[in-house]
Motif scaffolding. Sequence first.
Motif, mmCIF file in Angstrom:
data_model
loop_
_atom_site.group_PDB
_atom_site.id
_atom_site.type_symbol
_atom_site.label_atom_id
_atom_site.label_comp_id
_atom_site.label_asym_id
_atom_site.label_seq_id
_atom_site.Cartn_x
_atom_site.Cartn_y
_atom_site.Cartn_z
ATOM 1 N N ILE A 25 0.849 -1.189 0.000
ATOM 2 C CA ILE A 25 0.000 0.000 0.000
ATOM 3 C C ILE A 25 0.886 1.241 0.000
ATOM 4 N N LEU A 26 0.586 2.173 -0.912
ATOM 5 C CA LEU A 26 1.341 3.417 -0.985
ATOM 6 C C LEU A 26 0.379 4.580 -1.188
ATOM 7 N N ASN A 27 0.414 5.534 -0.262
ATOM 8 C CA ASN A 27 -0.437 6.711 -0.324
ATOM 9 C C ASN A 27 0.445 7.932 -0.559
ATOM 10 N N ASN A 53 -2.556 5.304 -4.061
ATOM 11 C CA ASN A 53 -3.334 6.531 -4.012
ATOM 12 C C ASN A 53 -2.476 7.681 -4.539
ATOM 13 N N LEU A 54 -2.861 8.182 -5.708
ATOM 14 C CA LEU A 54 -2.169 9.317 -6.322
ATOM 15 C C LEU A 54 -3.133 10.494 -6.497
ATOM 16 N N LYS A 55 -4.060 10.642 -5.579
ATOM 17 C CA LYS A 55 -5.031 11.734 -5.651
ATOM 18 C C LYS A 55 -4.303 13.073 -5.633
ATOM 19 N N HIS A 56 -4.658 13.931 -6.597
ATOM 20 C CA HIS A 56 -4.082 15.279 -6.726
ATOM 21 C C HIS A 56 -2.553 15.259 -6.772
ATOM 22 N N CYS A 57 -1.993 14.475 -7.661
ATOM 23 C CA CYS A 57 -0.536 14.399 -7.818
ATOM 24 C C CYS A 57 -0.052 14.993 -9.138
ATOM 25 N N LEU A 78 -6.780 1.780 -7.366
ATOM 26 C CA LEU A 78 -6.000 2.882 -7.917
ATOM 27 C C LEU A 78 -6.823 4.158 -7.821
ATOM 28 N N ASN A 79 -6.287 5.165 -7.143
ATOM 29 C CA ASN A 79 -6.964 6.442 -6.988
ATOM 30 C C ASN A 79 -6.198 7.503 -7.775
ATOM 31 N N LEU A 80 -6.842 7.996 -8.838
ATOM 32 C CA LEU A 80 -6.254 9.045 -9.670
ATOM 33 C C LEU A 80 -7.124 10.306 -9.654
ATOM 34 N N LEU A 104 -11.419 1.848 -8.887
ATOM 35 C CA LEU A 104 -10.718 2.825 -9.714
ATOM 36 C C LEU A 104 -11.399 4.169 -9.530
ATOM 37 N N ASN A 105 -10.681 5.127 -8.988
ATOM 38 C CA ASN A 105 -11.245 6.443 -8.716
ATOM 39 C C ASN A 105 -10.684 7.443 -9.713
#
Length: 130
Positions: A25-27, A53-57, A78-80, A104-105
């Motif tokens: 797991i990597l946030n 989780n790469l939200k707002h990257c 996967l969170n994009l 998938l987000n």
Amino acid sequence: NLKHCDIGAAGAQALANGNLTNLTILNLKHCDIGAAGAQALANGNLTNLTILNLKHCDIGAAGAQALANGNLTNLTELNLWGNNIGNVGARSLVNGNFTNLTELNLGQNNIKKAEQKALEERYPNTNINF
């Protein structure tokens, strides 16, 4: 969990090339890794990741393409969210090698209905949030 750490592309490269082969797991939410950071993660030693989780990257379409074609084939989540991947990035995900996705987000990525439908057809057993 490195959310809000502003590690940037260089930090993502260090993680990807590190000895983290058992990491699952990597946030990196709000870490501004950009497309170069996404490419590093996709091609690095993180092959056992199941949740990313790469939200707002700020990875954009190029970052989505790198992830889709990389070696993160064990991902289940996967969170994009909010990465401005658009239709080009969405199409890369449709053609990508994610075979285990269950979540998938893709919210706030300006993805049109045609690409949304293509993603839903490609990942019929995946909960996709647009």
